[in-house]
Design a protein around this motif. Structure first.
Motif, PDB file in Angstrom:
ATOM      1  N   LYS A 462       0.845  -1.200   0.000  1.00  0.00           N
ATOM      2  CA  LYS A 462       0.000   0.000   0.000  1.00  0.00           C
ATOM      3  C   LYS A 462       0.876   1.244   0.000  1.00  0.00           C
ATOM      4  O   LYS A 462       1.907   1.285   0.682  1.00  0.00           O
ATOM      5  N   GLN A 466      -2.471   5.735   0.500  1.00  0.00           N
ATOM      6  CA  GLN A 466      -3.518   4.773   0.895  1.00  0.00           C
ATOM      7  C   GLN A 466      -3.542   4.612   2.418  1.00  0.00           C
ATOM      8  O   GLN A 466      -4.598   4.633   3.040  1.00  0.00           O
ATOM      9  N   GLU A 470      -6.571   5.513   4.962  1.00  0.00           N
ATOM     10  CA  GLU A 470      -7.167   4.515   5.842  1.00  0.00           C
ATOM     11  C   GLU A 470      -7.156   4.981   7.302  1.00  0.00           C
ATOM     12  O   GLU A 470      -8.049   4.666   8.081  1.00  0.00           O
TER      13      GLU A 470
END
Ligand code: SF4
Length: 476
Positions: A462, A466, A470
């Motif tokens: 990731k 990202q 998150e």
């Protein structure tokens, strides 16, 4: 030297890296030279002060170079030294040949001189049926082996004792095999000794030429330089035009920097100051002294404020000893006379970028060369300049064959790289694809070359964006 048209840097590097003996020899020699240099300059502030002084002396001399060279010529002439100028190496070779012919000389005994290597003097004279005998021990060894020097200061640094023993045994008639260093030195000494008395011409380099007195300074450790400059009836000194300094008092700091950086010595065993041919009443010395001053592209370097710094070099070789590339591949891989970081800067300027532009790629830009250079030449900046000149165009370029290293494919790759790194959307897409597929890419083409000796980096599954999203940290 190799044929430059056939110069293949990558093939040379592959060959050198595959040669375990060469790498071992280089490693131990370079480690030793670095340790000695550190020991001779124990106080960092003292070294920095000396470097500042050395840099200032060389910069000042370069800023007044035409004037100082004129002064040097006038002083030398008044001292009885005959001065010759050569714009090209061909002209310089012809000048040496003419002097030898005028004296009916068939044998030249030669001290260490990188400028004569630059001129290709040995091959030129041998093609004319004349004999040239190298008298510096390292040069003598590689002359026997039929090789060019692989280091500015230590020409046979790539050879170990056993290899030298084999060369002497096979190539010097009636020489028994021995690996004893004292015996090897005695063999070389006995072979060379008689040649000094047979040679009608002796040739040397010049480390510093002093404009105010017309003094030619020669630094050496073996005494062969003194023999070459005093025993034969004719002495020819060859120098690049950047070797001139204004005053005698400027020599000691430069000498200290040179000997400390080159061999880790406070002073060399011999320091010769040559001012004239043998004077009336003197017991030794040549009847004629000639000074040959070579340009060979140096004036063009002088005209560019950045490239001019290349001419500050005092040929100490320490940038080679500290270069992680040179230490692994040695001098022969570079394919030209001057290897290592200084070679990457001056060879493309002397030979043109088409022939020698690839050399500038042989640097990790770790900055070590610039940090150790005793006269503070910004080598990493100049290496980057050579890279820019190689792919450059238009008014920004001034080095011969500028732009000839331009590759449409590489140019396209950099444009794509710029696009990927300036467009947030494309960047995010690219990171996502690499995160999913990057670790499964086949190692082909340039990727295979890169990963042969290195572990390929692993892409994170990731991207930072990202992860930030998150965690609710992303502001977009
Ligand atoms: S560039 Fe600097 S370190 Fe390299 S040989 Fe010249 S003076 Fe020595």
């Amino acid at each position: 030297m190799p044929e430059h048209s056939a110069f293949n840097f990558k093939a040379n590097i592959d060959k050198a890296l595959a040669d375990g003996q060469l790498r071992g020899n280089l490693r131990s020699a370079m480690d030793g030279l670095r340790v000695k240099r550190r020991a001779v300059f124990p106080a960092a502030d003292e070294l920095e002060a000396l470097r500042t002084q050395g840099e200032a002396i060389k910069r000042r001399a370069l800023s007044r170079l035409p004037e100082l060279l004129t002064q040097l010529e006038a002083k030398c002439t008044a001292n009885g030294v005959q001065v010759h100028w050569a714009e090209t190496k061909e002209e310089a070779n012809r000048t040496v040949l003419n002097i030898m012919r005028r004296h009916g000389a068939e044998l030249m005994v030669k001290g260490k001189s990188m400028v004569s290597e630059e001129m290709g003097l040995n091959h030129f004279l041998e093609d004319q049926g004349l004999e040239v005998m190298e008298t510096d021990l390292g040069e003598f060894i590689i002359q026997l082996a039929g090789e060019p020097p692989s280091h500015i200061i230590v020409p046979a640094v790539h050879k170990n004792k056993d290899q030298i023993a084999k060369i002497f045994h096979e190539l010097i008639p009636d020489t028994p095999y021995t690996e004893d260093v004292d015996e090897l030195t005695a063999i070389a000494r006995a072979t060379l000794r008689q040649k000094y008395f047979q040679g009608q011409v002796g040739l040397s380099g010049v480390n510093f030429a002093v404009a105010e007195t017309g003094t030619l300074c020669l630094v050496e450790n073996e005494g062969n330089g003194r023999m070459c400059t005093t025993v034969p009836p004719v002495h020819i000194a060859v120098m690049g035009l950047e070797k001139v300094v204004e005053k005698l008092e400027e020599v000691p700091p430069l000498l200290r920097l040179l000997t400390g950086s080159a061999t880790g010595q406070l002073i060399t065993t011999y320091f010769n100051m040559i001012t004239s041919p043998r004077r009336k009443g003197e017991k030794d010395g040549p009847q004629e002294v000639h000074l040959l001053i070579l340009d060979n592209g140096r004036s063009a370097m002088l005209n560019d404020p950045e490239l001019r710094q290349s001419l500050q070099c005092i040929r100490c070789g320490t940038c080679l000893n500290h270069c992680p590339v040179y230490v692994r591949i040695g001098g022969h891989a570079y394919g030209f006379v001057y290897p290592g970081p200084i070679g990457e800067v001056i060879t493309p300027q002397l030979e043109g970028l088409e022939k020698a532009g690839a050399l500038a790629g042989a640097s990790s830009l770790c900055q070590a060369c610039g940090e150790v250079c005793p006269v503070r030449i910004p080598l990493p900046d100049l290496i980057r300049r050579m890279r820019r000149e190689g792919v450059g165009q238009g008014a920004d370029c001034c080095v011969r064959d500028c732009g000839t290293k331009r590759s449409a494919l590489e140019s396209l790759a950099w444009k794509a790289w710029a696009l990927l790194n300036t467009s947030p959307r494309l960047n995010a897409l690219n990171n996502m694809i690499l995160g999913r597929l990057g670790n499964h890419l086949p190692k082909l083409g340039p990727l295979a070359a890169w990963t042969t000796g290195r572990t390929a980096p692993r892409f994170a599954p990731k991207s930072l964006h990202q992860l930030a999203n998150e965690e609710g940290l992303h502001r977009d």
